[in-house]
Structure formats: C-alpha cells, structure tokens
Design a protein around this motif. Structure first.
Motif, short mmCIF file in Angstrom:
data_model
loop_
_atom_site.label_atom_id
_atom_site.label_comp_id
_atom_site.label_asym_id
_atom_site.label_seq_id
_atom_site.Cartn_x
_atom_site.Cartn_y
_atom_site.Cartn_z
N ALA A 29 32.91 -20.84 -24.14
CA ALA A 29 33.65 -22.10 -24.26
C ALA A 29 34.82 -22.12 -23.28
O ALA A 29 35.09 -23.15 -22.65
CB ALA A 29 34.14 -22.29 -25.69
N ALA A 30 35.51 -20.99 -23.14
CA ALA A 30 36.64 -20.92 -22.20
C ALA A 30 36.18 -21.13 -20.76
O ALA A 30 36.84 -21.83 -19.99
CB ALA A 30 37.35 -19.59 -22.35
N LEU A 31 35.05 -20.54 -20.39
CA LEU A 31 34.54 -20.72 -19.03
C LEU A 31 34.11 -22.17 -18.79
O LEU A 31 34.37 -22.73 -17.70
CB LEU A 31 33.38 -19.76 -18.77
N ALA A 32 33.49 -22.79 -19.77
CA ALA A 32 33.10 -24.20 -19.62
C ALA A 32 34.35 -25.08 -19.51
O ALA A 32 34.39 -26.00 -18.68
CB ALA A 32 32.24 -24.64 -20.81
N ALA A 72 33.63 -34.11 -15.17
CA ALA A 72 34.34 -33.09 -15.93
C ALA A 72 34.14 -33.25 -17.43
O ALA A 72 34.32 -32.30 -18.19
CB ALA A 72 35.83 -33.13 -15.59
N LEU A 73 33.74 -34.44 -17.86
CA LEU A 73 33.54 -34.66 -19.30
C LEU A 73 32.44 -33.78 -19.87
O LEU A 73 32.54 -33.33 -21.01
CB LEU A 73 33.23 -36.14 -19.56
N LEU A 74 31.39 -33.53 -19.09
CA LEU A 74 30.27 -32.73 -19.61
C LEU A 74 30.70 -31.31 -20.00
O LEU A 74 30.50 -30.91 -21.15
CB LEU A 74 29.12 -32.71 -18.60
N PRO A 75 31.31 -30.53 -19.11
CA PRO A 75 31.71 -29.19 -19.54
C PRO A 75 32.85 -29.20 -20.56
O PRO A 75 32.90 -28.31 -21.42
CB PRO A 75 32.13 -28.50 -18.24
N LEU A 76 33.72 -30.20 -20.50
CA LEU A 76 34.81 -30.25 -21.49
C LEU A 76 34.27 -30.55 -22.89
O LEU A 76 34.70 -29.92 -23.87
CB LEU A 76 35.86 -31.28 -21.07
N LEU A 77 33.34 -31.48 -23.00
CA LEU A 77 32.73 -31.76 -24.30
C LEU A 77 31.90 -30.58 -24.78
O LEU A 77 31.90 -30.26 -25.97
CB LEU A 77 31.87 -33.02 -24.22
N ALA A 78 31.21 -29.93 -23.86
CA ALA A 78 30.43 -28.74 -24.22
C ALA A 78 31.35 -27.63 -24.73
O ALA A 78 31.04 -26.96 -25.72
CB ALA A 78 29.61 -28.26 -23.04
N ALA A 79 32.48 -27.43 -24.07
CA ALA A 79 33.42 -26.40 -24.50
C ALA A 79 33.95 -26.69 -25.91
O ALA A 79 34.03 -25.80 -26.75
CB ALA A 79 34.59 -26.31 -23.51
N ARG A 90 25.23 -26.16 -26.62
CA ARG A 90 24.72 -25.16 -25.69
C ARG A 90 23.94 -25.80 -24.55
O ARG A 90 24.02 -25.37 -23.41
CB ARG A 90 23.85 -24.13 -26.39
N GLY A 91 23.20 -26.86 -24.82
CA GLY A 91 22.42 -27.55 -23.78
C GLY A 91 23.29 -28.06 -22.64
O GLY A 91 23.06 -27.72 -21.47
N PRO A 92 24.33 -28.88 -22.92
CA PRO A 92 25.19 -29.33 -21.84
C PRO A 92 25.91 -28.20 -21.12
O PRO A 92 26.13 -28.26 -19.91
CB PRO A 92 26.19 -30.26 -22.53
N ALA A 93 26.25 -27.14 -21.87
CA ALA A 93 26.93 -26.01 -21.22
C ALA A 93 25.99 -25.30 -20.25
O ALA A 93 26.39 -24.94 -19.14
CB ALA A 93 27.44 -25.04 -22.29
#
Length: 150
Positions: A29-32, A72-79, A90-93
């Motif tokens: 989550a931190a990396l995403a 940027a919304l995709l990895p932020l929401l995944a995180a 996990r899919g979006p990440a």
C-alpha cells in the motif's frame, strides 16, 4: 430493524479482518501511495510549467498535467483499499505496477537524468508486484484462488 432481520456476518470475512494486517500488505500500500503521490507531483509540476512557463505547446502541457493528476487516482485508491484490506484493491494495484514497467523501460532507454528515475520506478514496480502476489497478502485480502471456493 430487529436483530432477527439482520443477516449473519460472513465468518470468513470476519476472520480476515480480525487478524492484524501483514507488513507486506502495508508495504504494498505504501509503494502504491508513493507512485500515486509521484504522479500527482509530476502532474502538478507539468501543469504549473505549462501555465507559467514558455512551453512549445501550452495546451499539450496542461493536458498532460491534468492527465497525470487523474491517473494518480488509480494507485491512490488502490493504496487506500489495500490499507483497508479490500479484496478489490489488489487488481488496480497490480495493473498500476504492470503499467509502470514499460514506463521504467522507456526511461532507461533515455540518455539523460531519466535513467535513475527509470531504475527507481522499475525497482518499486517489481517490489510492489512481489508483495501483491504474495500468499500472505492474498490471504489478508480474503482472495481465494481458482478451485478454492469453500
């Protein structure tokens, strides 16, 4: 609504939430989130330079800046989903990491200061992928593999 009308909680979901969040899931989550923050920073930087500087094409610079901020919304929401232990996250990440690998490769092909950025992006993407497909992470998110529907 009476207690008789409330559905019984799913015991598998309750067991997953009752356990502490694994470090690997927190690190993923931190990396995403780091990738999302980098996209926001890069998008804002391009946007500000496009508006205040002297770009070759102001409209293209503004469009790129806005696109990066929206991406940027995709990895932020995944995180956020990973931190909250949502299985869908996990899919979006994973998709974010897979999209980062070709970008890292193209940065590595440049003859400029982009090479260290390409190395950093590749390391982060591969590390996040390893963390995301780890069995401990999968169990923490409540994801069952094929043939394991119990």
């Amino acid at each position: 609504m009476s207690s008789q009308q409330n559905p019984a909680p799913d015991t598998a979901t309750a067991d997953v939430i009752a356990e502490p969040r694994p470090r690997r899931l927190t690190y993923a989550a931190a990396l995403a989130a780091l990738e999302g923050a980098a996209l926001v920073a890069g998008g804002l930087w391009v946007l500000v330079l496009g508006l205040t500087g002297d770009p070759d094409d102001r409209q293209q610079a503004v469009t790129l800046g806005i696109t990066l901020v929206v991406l940027a919304l995709l990895p932020l929401l995944a995180a956020r989903g990973l931190l909250l232990r949502r299985g869908w996250s996990r899919g979006p990440a994973v998709i974010t990491q897979l999209m980062a690998l070709p970008v890292a490769y193209s940065l590595l092909q440049a003859d400029s200061m982009a090479i260290p950025a390409g190395i950093a992006l590749a390391v982060v993407a591969v590390a996040a992928l390893v963390l995301l497909v780890n069995g401990e992470t999968t169990r923490a998110l409540g994801i069952k593999g094929p043939g394991r529907a119990e």
